[in-house]
Design a protein around this motif. Structure first.
Motif, mmCIF file in Angstrom:
data_model
loop_
_atom_site.group_PDB
_atom_site.id
_atom_site.type_symbol
_atom_site.label_atom_id
_atom_site.label_comp_id
_atom_site.label_asym_id
_atom_site.label_seq_id
_atom_site.Cartn_x
_atom_site.Cartn_y
_atom_site.Cartn_z
ATOM 1 N N TYR A 92 -37.435 7.905 -35.001
ATOM 2 C CA TYR A 92 -37.813 8.438 -33.846
ATOM 3 C C TYR A 92 -37.123 8.947 -32.986
ATOM 4 C CZ TYR A 92 -41.883 5.802 -36.034
ATOM 5 O OH TYR A 92 -42.933 5.336 -36.826
ATOM 6 N N GLU A 94 -37.213 10.947 -30.263
ATOM 7 C CA GLU A 94 -37.529 10.923 -29.019
ATOM 8 C C GLU A 94 -37.765 9.663 -28.277
ATOM 9 O OE1 GLU A 94 -39.286 12.290 -31.357
ATOM 10 O OE2 GLU A 94 -39.600 14.531 -31.083
ATOM 11 N N PHE A 95 -37.469 8.526 -29.111
ATOM 12 C CA PHE A 95 -37.294 7.261 -28.578
ATOM 13 C C PHE A 95 -36.176 6.544 -28.310
ATOM 14 C CE2 PHE A 95 -41.612 8.264 -30.060
ATOM 15 C CZ PHE A 95 -42.756 7.687 -29.254
ATOM 16 N N GLN A 106 -43.911 -3.875 -34.544
ATOM 17 C CA GLN A 106 -45.231 -3.859 -34.408
ATOM 18 C C GLN A 106 -45.843 -3.730 -35.568
ATOM 19 O OE1 GLN A 106 -46.218 -1.064 -30.974
ATOM 20 N NE2 GLN A 106 -48.029 -0.735 -31.941
ATOM 21 N N SER A 112 -52.807 -2.423 -34.436
ATOM 22 C CA SER A 112 -52.270 -1.990 -33.134
ATOM 23 C C SER A 112 -53.350 -1.237 -32.347
ATOM 24 C CB SER A 112 -51.262 -0.767 -33.298
ATOM 25 O OG SER A 112 -49.996 -1.639 -33.792
ATOM 26 N N PHE A 113 -54.555 -1.561 -32.477
ATOM 27 C CA PHE A 113 -55.767 -1.133 -31.697
ATOM 28 C C PHE A 113 -55.846 -1.929 -30.146
ATOM 29 C CE2 PHE A 113 -56.958 0.230 -36.030
ATOM 30 C CZ PHE A 113 -57.185 1.654 -35.503
ATOM 31 N N ARG A 114 -54.686 -2.107 -29.774
ATOM 32 C CA ARG A 114 -54.545 -2.512 -28.537
ATOM 33 C C ARG A 114 -54.293 -1.548 -27.390
ATOM 34 N NH1 ARG A 114 -51.293 -8.078 -30.176
ATOM 35 N NH2 ARG A 114 -52.658 -8.473 -32.088
ATOM 36 N N LYS A 117 -52.314 -3.073 -22.614
ATOM 37 C CA LYS A 117 -51.017 -3.625 -22.118
ATOM 38 C C LYS A 117 -49.797 -2.802 -22.466
ATOM 39 C CE LYS A 117 -49.400 -7.871 -23.242
ATOM 40 N NZ LYS A 117 -49.664 -9.244 -23.873
ATOM 41 N N ALA A 119 -46.728 -1.664 -24.418
ATOM 42 C CA ALA A 119 -46.011 -2.070 -25.602
ATOM 43 C C ALA A 119 -44.516 -2.374 -25.082
ATOM 44 C CB ALA A 119 -46.117 -1.256 -26.589
ATOM 45 N N ARG B 182 -49.074 4.072 -23.271
ATOM 46 C CA ARG B 182 -48.103 3.225 -23.092
ATOM 47 C C ARG B 182 -48.446 1.896 -23.859
ATOM 48 N NH1 ARG B 182 -47.924 7.046 -19.942
ATOM 49 N NH2 ARG B 182 -46.238 7.856 -19.295
ATOM 50 N N SER B 183 -49.455 1.736 -24.450
ATOM 51 C CA SER B 183 -50.021 0.535 -25.134
ATOM 52 C C SER B 183 -49.327 0.768 -26.502
ATOM 53 C CB SER B 183 -51.544 0.397 -25.159
ATOM 54 O OG SER B 183 -52.144 1.542 -25.930
ATOM 55 N N ARG B 184 -49.903 -0.470 -27.438
ATOM 56 C CA ARG B 184 -49.276 -0.457 -28.771
ATOM 57 C C ARG B 184 -49.937 0.875 -29.296
ATOM 58 N NH1 ARG B 184 -48.731 -6.362 -31.505
ATOM 59 N NH2 ARG B 184 -47.566 -7.486 -29.842
ATOM 60 N N PHE B 185 -51.334 0.949 -28.903
ATOM 61 C CA PHE B 185 -52.059 1.871 -29.727
ATOM 62 C C PHE B 185 -51.489 3.431 -29.534
ATOM 63 C CE2 PHE B 185 -55.154 5.261 -29.511
ATOM 64 C CZ PHE B 185 -55.830 5.328 -30.618
ATOM 65 N N MET B 187 -48.220 3.923 -28.763
ATOM 66 C CA MET B 187 -47.042 3.841 -29.148
ATOM 67 C C MET B 187 -46.987 4.338 -30.821
ATOM 68 S SD MET B 187 -44.712 3.418 -26.987
ATOM 69 C CE MET B 187 -43.165 2.764 -27.534
ATOM 70 N N VAL B 188 -48.117 3.780 -31.419
ATOM 71 C CA VAL B 188 -48.292 4.230 -32.918
ATOM 72 C C VAL B 188 -48.890 5.891 -32.670
ATOM 73 C CG1 VAL B 188 -49.711 4.004 -34.838
ATOM 74 C CG2 VAL B 188 -49.230 2.112 -33.433
ATOM 75 N N ARG B 190 -47.925 8.160 -30.682
ATOM 76 C CA ARG B 190 -46.682 8.914 -30.294
ATOM 77 C C ARG B 190 -45.900 8.763 -31.454
ATOM 78 N NH1 ARG B 190 -45.910 6.324 -24.460
ATOM 79 N NH2 ARG B 190 -43.916 7.612 -24.360
ATOM 80 N N ALA B 191 -45.544 7.680 -32.005
ATOM 81 C CA ALA B 191 -44.536 7.634 -33.213
ATOM 82 C C ALA B 191 -44.848 8.529 -34.343
ATOM 83 C CB ALA B 191 -44.392 6.216 -33.588
ATOM 84 N N SER B 194 -43.968 12.065 -33.547
ATOM 85 C CA SER B 194 -42.656 12.073 -33.649
ATOM 86 C C SER B 194 -42.083 12.137 -35.065
ATOM 87 C CB SER B 194 -41.862 10.929 -33.052
ATOM 88 O OG SER B 194 -40.383 10.864 -33.314
ATOM 89 N N ASN B 195 -42.494 11.125 -35.892
ATOM 90 C CA ASN B 195 -42.056 11.332 -37.232
ATOM 91 C C ASN B 195 -43.133 10.318 -38.438
ATOM 92 O OD1 ASN B 195 -40.583 10.792 -39.845
ATOM 93 N ND2 ASN B 195 -38.898 10.490 -39.129
ATOM 94 N N SER B 199 -43.231 6.562 -39.855
ATOM 95 C CA SER B 199 -44.443 5.699 -39.252
ATOM 96 C C SER B 199 -45.061 5.109 -40.726
ATOM 97 C CB SER B 199 -45.512 6.337 -38.945
ATOM 98 O OG SER B 199 -45.070 6.519 -37.455
ATOM 99 N N TYR B 209 -55.512 5.483 -36.412
ATOM 100 C CA TYR B 209 -55.157 5.716 -35.033
ATOM 101 C C TYR B 209 -55.387 7.093 -34.568
ATOM 102 C CZ TYR B 209 -52.815 1.219 -35.974
ATOM 103 O OH TYR B 209 -52.762 -0.280 -36.280
#
Lengths: 249, 313
Positions: A92, A94-95, A106, A112-114, A117, A119, B182-185, B187-188, B190-191, B194-195, B199, B209
């Motif tokens: 990735y 951009e990260f 993760q 990952s349906f959160r 909060k 991450a 910005r959550s886990r969701f 991040m998945v 955006r990831a 990105s690629n 993933s 997702y």
């Protein structure tokens, strides 16, 4: 049932008239480092991509830990314990380096349906990610953007991501390709440190790396495996020498 | 330093928008309350699109569909005499979410140009459906006689009261999208933008997702539709016209994709420019078009990238 982690039987894949993989039989024992070598265009990446689930085989079967995984796609196989690095580095960009590895953690930490909060402030993701970065020697670069890492560092990052998924089988597609001597030496040292603890399939052009790391080597030529054996046997095999290694090796 | 600039930026933004009604009240220019309320409604729509376009990389060219569904939910229920906002708004949001789920389920399997075309096609279908139903005004649309009622808690016919309601809902939506991204969701999501191959290789299936994000975005835009119907007290199929989808997309890009402030900045600049130019010449689109093209070429990061404190990361 036996100590074979991976059993591939009759794997075939054609692109039009080109038979990229032509009835491949292939085994990997638990704990071994099994290298696959072969000339350009021999079908190595096609083979690896079918193992990882990125490509569907036309025929044949793949058993993993005694279970048929042939119909499973890449994400499902990743959950079963496959992890791969790509021939062309796949991260990735951009990260940050730490984000990259935290995402790999993760991916194996439940769904990952959160939604609420942040991450990036979860120790459960960040702490182990830091350890894996340290493990591949990238601890100092944790907050660097992955795109800004050197080529060698990006490949190390990719290995860290693969390891962070705690794979049972690591598929490495040319991990030292395009690296300078020093970088490639660092990667070989890293892989050597994993040897024995981590079952690996290593597709590689760099013969020094292959012969120093592999427990067994399979030679893939025009979609067929023409020989499998210990490094010394492969070196001595005349068919292999003619097909691939040439006289200078 | 960075966090400091961000704090100042948001404080100024909130203060300016909160103080606008009393200030223009003193100046006897109520028109600006209407204009900025409209801006904020579109900022909600743009923020919802930003979730899938900016963070998810899903270039939906049909986002106006949910403005229409949200608007028609209010209009149709009102037509049948059901004026309670407690009923209308959940229906607007729920119906938008359901339609987004259905459109997303079909379109997200496609990628790139095909995804754009499928989302556009579905929205055009809804647009023509709106035109064809004579009972609800067809082409001409339909006037909403009574705005949504909230048990007397708030009177949406009062321009200032409804202004503040929209203000609160807009900042709420922006904050919600900010947290999700910005959550886990997030991040998945955006990831996967990105690629995607990476993933999948580490074990994420991006489809579910993306579909979930698409549904959330539809629901939030449905809320914007309900607000827009109350804002204009009129609904027409034009809510769903493809140029409207393009406008919302443009707000996101102009403001800055994948930034929290971007959708609001984009909506503000686009709609204010549009209004100013329209007051000046009837051929305002001839001027606005090239300006937009130039802005995309020269400000790749959008307005959020050039205003201090407006960018996120």
């Amino acid at each position: 049932m036996n100590d074979m982690l991976l059993e591939v039987r009759g794997l075939s894949k054609s692109f039009g008239a080109l038979r990229a993989c032509d009835g491949i039989d292939f085994d990997v024992r638990e704990g071994e480092t099994h290298a696959v070598i072969g000339p350009n265009g021999a079908g190595k990446t096609t083979f690896i991509s079918q193992l990882s689930g990125d490509l569907r085989p036309d025929q044949g079967s793949i058993r993993f830990a005694g279970q048929d995984v042939t119909p499973l796609r890449a994400p499902a196989r990743a959950k079963k314990g496959f992890a791969r690095s790509f021939q062309i580095t796949s991260i990735y960009r951009e990260f940050t380096a730490l984000d990259n590895v935290a995402l790999a953690i993760q991916a194996h930490a439940g769904h990952s349906f959160r939604f609420w909060k942040p991450a990036r402030s979860e120790p459960a993701l960040r702490d182990p990610a830091r350890q894996y970065l340290d493990g591949v020697g990238l601890g100092e670069r944790a907050n660097a953007l992955a795109a800004n890492l050197s080529h060698g560092e990006q490949r190390q990052l990719e290995v860290a991501m693969a390891l962070a998924t705690k794979p049972r089988l690591l598929l490495l597609d040319e991990p030292v390709a395009g690296m300078g001597t020093e970088e490639s030496q660092r990667m070989v040292t890293l892989l050597d440190s994993l040897k024995g603890r981590q079952t690996m399939i290593l597709v590689e052009h760099d013969m020094d790396a292959v012969f120093s790391l592999a427990d067994r080597i399979s030679v893939l030529v025009y979609g067929r495996i023409i020989a499998t054996g210990a490094p010394l046997d492969i070196r001595a095999n005349t068919e292999v020498r003619q097909a691939y290694l040439g006289e200078d090796s | 330093m960075r966090a400091h600039a961000q704090l100042i930026f948001w404080a100024v933004l909130v203060a300016a928008l909160a103080l606008l009604p009393p200030v223009v009240g003193v100046l006897h220019e109520p028109f600006y309350v209407e204009l900025v309320r409209r801006v904020m409604i579109f900022a909600i729509a743009a923020a919802s699109l930003n979730l899938i376009l900016g963070y998810g990389g899903l270039v939906s060219f049909g986002h106006a569909a949910y403005l229409g569904i949200g608007g028609y939910a209010v209009g149709i229920l009102s037509f049948y005499g059901m004026n309670s906002g407690w009923l209308q708004w959940p229906v607007a949001i729920g119906a938008s979410a359901l339609v987004a789920l259905a459109i997303g389920a079909v379109s997200i399997r496609a990628s790139g140009m095909y995804f754009i075309m499928i989302t556009l096609a579905f929205t055009q279908m809804l647009y023509y459906l709106g035109i064809s139903i004579e009972e609800f005004g067809g082409d001409d649309g339909m006037r909403i006689k009574t705005r949504s009622q909230f048990s007397g808690l708030i009177d949406l016919a009062d321009p200032v009261a409804s202004y503040y309601l929209v203000l609160v809902l807009m900042f709420g939506t922006i904050y919600l999208v900010h947290r999700i991204a910005r959550s886990r969701f997030g991040m998945v999501l955006r990831a996967a933008k990105s690629n995607e191959a990476r993933s999948r290789a580490i074990g994420f299936s991006p489809y579910s997702y993306r579909l979930c994000a698409f549904t959330i975005a539809g629901a939030l835009c449905g809320l914007a539709g309900a607000l827009l119907a109350n804002h204009t007290a009129y609904i027409t199929p034009d809510f769903m016209h493809w140029t409207r989808s393009g406008e919302i997309m443009f707000m996101v890009i102009l403001g800055g994709v994948a930034s929290s402030a971007g959708p609001l900045l984009g909506a503000l600049v686009l709609l204010v420019f549009e209004t100013l130019l329209a007051g000046w010449t009837e051929h305002w689109q001839v001027i606005l078009g090239p300006l937009l093209v130039l802005s995309v070429i020269f400000f790749r990061t959008g307005l959020a990238g050039i205003i201090p404190g407006a960018g996120d990361e």
